[in-house]
Write an enzyme that holds these catalytic residues in place. Structure first.
Site, PDB file in Angstrom:
ATOM      1  N   GLU B  20       0.804  -1.234   0.000  1.00  0.00           N
ATOM      2  CA  GLU B  20       0.000   0.000   0.000  1.00  0.00           C
ATOM      3  C   GLU B  20       0.834   1.281   0.000  1.00  0.00           C
ATOM      4  OE1 GLU B  20      -3.750   0.307   1.807  1.00  0.00           O
ATOM      5  OE2 GLU B  20      -3.936  -1.823   2.280  1.00  0.00           O
ATOM      6  N   HIS B 243      -2.605  -1.335   9.458  1.00  0.00           N
ATOM      7  CA  HIS B 243      -2.268  -2.729   9.763  1.00  0.00           C
ATOM      8  C   HIS B 243      -1.071  -2.759  10.711  1.00  0.00           C
ATOM      9  CE1 HIS B 243      -4.403  -4.995   6.364  1.00  0.00           C
ATOM     10  NE2 HIS B 243      -4.845  -3.766   6.324  1.00  0.00           N
TER      11      HIS B 243
END
Lengths: 393, 393
Positions: B20, B243
């Site tokens: 990401e 995350h």
């Protein structure tokens, strides 16, 4: 298809690799017909139309997989259609007499105009992706075989890049027993399905279909015989396809490592470096062009938005309302079209710069190997050829 | 990005794999900052936005390449955006102390609604493509490492399929020294960037990011320690990402072949067969659904064409000309939209049936191995794990 099936049954090859079988029904028909002679078969599905690739084998296929090329022409070139096929490379792993054989079958983007080839960059990127796929998936194979319609002449950049980076040899150049069309051409003017005008600059035709192979150290592979059809069905009149079929008998022997045939031409390291450089420049040009199109499309989007705002103002203000409403449709169309073109070329630029980065890395390593003296140079190449390369530690 | 760079510099890992990182500028910024600690780096470019994958390494990267997933959501789900990323798996080959290490980094399609997951089939297809890519590219690797955001819970079909077919082990399940979030979760409610409502059914959070590994026969790999962050920056307050980071210390030793750890659970062959069957059914359902959408779109195309013809007749005939002209725009839009949907779902059906055919072949081989008795069964699995499999001859 009927006659092709009869021909394949009669010849009873070990392995038959076909391209441009666009209809899965045709494949299923062939499969039924060929089942007794070729118990194993596979059709590679991809894209919208399909990759067109399929294979029939007398020997069991241990494993198969496929890799669809990231770049494959332009969706708005509908009349060329390559984008809709989802062109790919198919891999089969066979175990023959204790040998691990990796067989690749592929079909690269067609060349519609050699003088002004707008697909050149995509074909070079495909050749690189193909070479990398072979390089990374064949590391434990004893013998590697690549067959297919590369849409590349033997001296074309993509063909040289593929051969230099994978170490594959060209059956036509290697065999001592060739019979078939002049100069091994696979598109010949004698074939009634071939566009004669396109072949005008090439009196004998062109050679764009290949059987390429290599064996790792410890094995020796050679092409005993190579045959092509010559513009006609080998038995009746009209040809089975617009391309001539290539039929090779290959011989694999155990051999002491040093007997591995050394590459036929000149100083290998510098040749690899020069072809990598050339490909890098081509991809770099492609990235710039893709970005130019994306930028152009973004200007059109801006313009379209302005036009739309203007039309809305006109319609709201009364007066020429009917004209405004009539013009609304084409301007929305323009906006959506430009948006699609923008997205497509952004993705093209990303794909090309991904391939360029891989090329640049390999180029850097090849240069390092060359700089560190002639001793380590064959090591890189051997490493590359055998899929090893621990020498770089 | 600044704090992430500081953190990576301070920890000084051998290898840092990120997902990401959507902006290439962010990557370039990190690269500059990390250069002294991590001299090697690579950003994997694909799709329109980009794969988001990048890697920083203390050790030289010998080779790298990438494989973009054939299926990755739907372009008309613009608000989800996965389709625009061009999600992919990146491969790095490293040579460490005489070992060939294949490192894979990936990010699979997100799960937006676990109760009604319209992307389930695509994620299963991606897990299969990932497993096949690893299987075919790691045949000469001594150690295989896969890290990334799989968007799969440990018991999810895709996760089981991946582990069964590649033989990879889960660092969290294997290590004896774990410190971090409860149950190894990598999306936890303590993290302020996490949507708390989505995590409601999971009080501790979910585990969807993994460190998976295996070593070939002759080597033994174990996870000495595994750490996760726990919803906060390890030093200052707010977390570095939504995350949690996974940090593993892996230990690779030479070992006699028989010391290779045997798979942890039950009768392996039947477990592989059952997960292959389950995945086959899921893909089969997906193919049917894709074909349904394509058929539906083709009916809409037919309807749109009829409507257009009717409007043209109305406009030509005078009378309600203005209405006809006004309706012309939406009906052309409908036609083009339905055409795009048709093409997309045709390609989806082809992609899914390609994966289904690969699965079916592997399933057939696994069944053969099981049928031919328990002796040959471990051979298939060993062969699969080591990328060999000559026993099937």
């Amino acid at each position: 298809m009927k006659r092709l099936g009869d021909f394949l049954n009669m010849e009873s090859f070990d392995l038959a690799l076909l391209e441009e079988v666009w209809s899965e029904q045709d494949f299923q028909h062939l499969r039924q017909k060929l089942l007794p002679t070729y118990p194993a078969a596979h059709y590679f599905r991809s894209g919208i139309i399909g990759s067109g690739l399929c294979v029939f084998s007398k020997h069991p296929i241990q494993e198969f997989t496929q890799h669809v090329y990231t770049l494959n022409g332009y969706p708005y070139m509908i009349h060329h259609g390559d984008w809709f096929c989802g062109k790919a490379v198919g891999l089969l792993v066979l175990h023959l007499s204790g040998l691990v054989l990796n067989v690749y079958v592929t079909h690269l983007h067609a060349e519609y105009n050699r003088q002004k080839d707008i697909y050149l960059t995509h074909r070079v990127a495909q050749a690189w992706e193909l070479a990398q796929f072979i390089h990374h998936t064949s590391k434990k194979a004893d013998v590697v075989l690549l067959c297919g319609d590369l849409n590349l002449h033997p001296k074309d950049l993509g063909c040289r890049l593929l051969k230099e980076w994978t170490g594959l040899h060209d059956a036509y150049l290697e065999t001592r027993d060739f019979k078939g069309s002049e100069e091994g051409c696979t598109m010949v003017p004698e074939n009634c399905y071939v566009n004669q005008r396109e072949l005008e600059p090439f009196p004998f035709g062109i050679r764009i279909d290949y059987v390429l192979y290599k064996a790792v150290s410890g094995f020796y592979i050679s092409c005993k015989t190579l045959r092509t059809t010559t513009g006609h069905d080998p038995h009746s009149g009209s040809p089975l396809s617009d391309h001539e079929a290539l039929m090779a008998t290959l011989c694999v022997r155990h051999s002491p490592p040093q007997h591995t045939p050394s590459p036929t031409h000149g100083p290998e390291g510098s040749q690899l470096i020069s072809v990598l450089k050339e490909a890098w420049r081509e991809l770099d040009l492609g990235v710039a062009q893709a970005r130019w199109w994306a930028t152009f499309a973004s200007y059109v989007i801006g313009l379209g938005l302005l036009l739309l705002a203007f039309l809305c103002a006109l319609a709201a203000g009364g007066g020429v309302r009917e004209v405004a409403i009539l013009l609304w449709t084409p301007s929305v169309g323009l906006l959506l079209g430009a948006g699609a073109v923008y997205l497509f070329h952004m993705q093209e630029a990303k794909g090309l710069s991904g391939a360029r980065a891989e090329l640049q890395h390999v180029l850097g390593r090849a240069r390092e190997a060359q700089d560190s003296g002639p001793e380590s140079q064959p090591a890189l190449l051997l490493g590359q050829q055998e899929g090893d390369g621990t020498e770089e530690q």
